[in-house]
Write an enzyme that holds these catalytic residues in place. Structure first.
Site, PDB file in Angstrom:
ATOM      1  N   ASP A  11       0.871  -1.180   0.000  1.00  0.00           N
ATOM      2  CA  ASP A  11       0.000   0.000   0.000  1.00  0.00           C
ATOM      3  C   ASP A  11       0.902   1.222   0.000  1.00  0.00           C
ATOM      4  OD1 ASP A  11      -2.357   1.657   0.412  1.00  0.00           O
ATOM      5  OD2 ASP A  11      -1.761   1.838   2.502  1.00  0.00           O
ATOM      6  N   SER A  12       0.304   2.393  -0.221  1.00  0.00           N
ATOM      7  CA  SER A  12       1.076   3.630  -0.124  1.00  0.00           C
ATOM      8  C   SER A  12       1.600   3.839   1.292  1.00  0.00           C
ATOM      9  CB  SER A  12       0.195   4.821  -0.507  1.00  0.00           C
ATOM     10  OG  SER A  12      -0.855   4.948   0.426  1.00  0.00           O
ATOM     11  N   CYS A  74      -4.385  -1.173  -2.005  1.00  0.00           N
ATOM     12  CA  CYS A  74      -4.513   0.275  -2.136  1.00  0.00           C
ATOM     13  C   CYS A  74      -5.400   0.558  -3.350  1.00  0.00           C
ATOM     14  CB  CYS A  74      -3.123   0.877  -2.348  1.00  0.00           C
ATOM     15  SG  CYS A  74      -3.114   2.646  -2.684  1.00  0.00           S
ATOM     16  N   GLU A 152      -1.624   7.762   8.715  1.00  0.00           N
ATOM     17  CA  GLU A 152      -0.181   7.511   8.670  1.00  0.00           C
ATOM     18  C   GLU A 152       0.491   7.962   9.973  1.00  0.00           C
ATOM     19  OE1 GLU A 152       2.051   6.118   6.159  1.00  0.00           O
ATOM     20  OE2 GLU A 152       0.099   5.301   5.670  1.00  0.00           O
ATOM     21  N   CYS A 184     -10.893   3.582   0.357  1.00  0.00           N
ATOM     22  CA  CYS A 184      -9.455   3.765   0.570  1.00  0.00           C
ATOM     23  C   CYS A 184      -9.094   2.885   1.756  1.00  0.00           C
ATOM     24  CB  CYS A 184      -9.157   5.224   0.875  1.00  0.00           C
ATOM     25  SG  CYS A 184      -7.470   5.513   1.466  1.00  0.00           S
ATOM     26  N   HIS A 186      -6.961   3.031   3.991  1.00  0.00           N
ATOM     27  CA  HIS A 186      -6.651   3.683   5.268  1.00  0.00           C
ATOM     28  C   HIS A 186      -7.917   3.886   6.115  1.00  0.00           C
ATOM     29  CE1 HIS A 186      -2.785   4.643   3.383  1.00  0.00           C
ATOM     30  NE2 HIS A 186      -2.343   5.091   4.545  1.00  0.00           N
TER      31      HIS A 186
HETATM   32  N1  DGL Z   1      -4.654   3.297   0.983  1.00  0.00           N
HETATM   33  C1  DGL Z   1      -4.679   4.061  -0.233  1.00  0.00           C
HETATM   34  C2  DGL Z   1      -5.964   3.778  -0.997  1.00  0.00           C
HETATM   35  O1  DGL Z   1      -6.574   2.750  -0.758  1.00  0.00           O
HETATM   36  C3  DGL Z   1      -4.366   5.487   0.077  1.00  0.00           C
HETATM   37  C4  DGL Z   1      -4.051   6.316  -1.090  1.00  0.00           C
HETATM   38  C5  DGL Z   1      -3.092   7.423  -0.853  1.00  0.00           C
HETATM   39  O2  DGL Z   1      -1.956   7.157  -0.431  1.00  0.00           O
HETATM   40  O3  DGL Z   1      -3.474   8.565  -1.147  1.00  0.00           O
HETATM   41  O4  DGL Z   1      -6.391   4.497  -1.856  1.00  0.00           O
END
Ligand code: DGL
Length: 268
Positions: A11-12, A74, A152, A184, A186
């Site tokens: 993931d990011s 993600c 984060e 998302c 997160h």
């Molecule tokens: N967890 C990512 C998602 O599902 C976050 C995206 C981001 O880093 O902006 O979209």
């Protein structure tokens, strides 16, 4: 490649841990590799080619550790890079899709709210979902800048998080949304606060458990489910600061874990 090889997940940042926990629940005997690309988060405000380059670099890293499947945990990376990954690699690539289909089936008011990054909401994948289900139900799209950064930082319930969530969710409720899609990875970590704001009658949908089931199906279909009887292990890497990542991953996963530095490759 053998069935005892690990599964790679990325993931990011730490959001994909909400998918990792469902994978762990569904597949207790698998070894799991997790890359948090926190040094490059949020993906949501990056151009598509940059996210694609990150997704390829991380996938290469995971393949170098013998991953037998990749989970793009993600939504933003899925919309920017999944076609490229599937074109390049032959192992199963399982990716996210905002739960618009189940939301359309569930809503009674006929109004569904989707919380996601603006990149996800503006993607071709999302346009296809909108076209498919938007004729039957009203789909309200709500971009949520700032939420990824708060998760984060491990800020799941502070005033800043609550204020931002209220700003995003209240207009959806005022327009009679009775179903909220967490688009998302997160956002599931904010679910308790989202529940408080939305109230008990609003459904909150997260596709992570369905993604974990899909991963099981894909591995099963190629006889690659681990036959091990022991509990699987997890291994973590971050491209961000170790000092920031370690406590947040410990908070969202469990204490006492080791987080290694991701050997970063410059990508543009
Ligand atoms: N967890 C990512 C998602 O599902 C976050 C995206 C981001 O880093 O902006 O979209």
């Amino acid at each position: 490649m053998t069935s005892s090889n690990p599964i790679g997940v990325f993931d990011s940042g730490v959001g994909g841990l909400s998918v990792l926990r469902e994978i762990r629940r569904e597949l207790p005997h698998e070894d799991l590799l997790y890359v948090a690309d926190s040094g490059h988060a949020p993906y949501g405000d990056k151009p598509g080619h940059q996210i694609e380059a990150r997704a390829v670099a991380i996938t290469e890293f995971l393949l170098g550790r013998n991953a037998k499947a990749i989970v793009v945990a993600c939504n933003t990376a899925t919309s920017a890079a999944v076609a490229t990954l599937r074109g390049r690699y032959t192992i199963p690539i399982v990716a996210m899709e905002p739960a618009v289909k189940p939301a359309a089936a569930h809503t009674k008011s006929g109004v569904v709210g989707v919380l996601a990054t603006s990149r996800t909401l503006g993607s071709d994948n999302f346009a296809r979902l909108h076209e498919r289900f938007g004729a039957d139900v009203k789909i309200l799209m709500q971009a949520c800048p700032g939420l990824v950064e708060l998760v984060e930082a491990g800020n799941l319930s502070g005033d800043e998080t609550r204020t931002l969530l209220e700003r995003y969710i209240k207009p959806l409720l005022e327009q009679h949304a009775d179903t909220l899609v967490l688009g998302c990875t997160h956002y599931p970590f904010l679910a308790p606060l989202i529940r408080e704001i939305a109230g008990p009658s609003v459904a909150i949908l997260d596709p992570a458990a369905a993604i974990a089931r899909e991963l099981r199906r894909r591995l099963d279909s190629i006889a690659m489910l681990s036959q091990a009887k022991r509990d699987g292990e997890e291994y973590f890497w971050t491209s961000g600061s170790q000092n920031t990542a370690r406590p947040v991953i410990a908070q969202l996963w469990k204490n006492g874990i080791d987080v290694q530095p991701f050997p970063d490759i410059a990508t543009r």
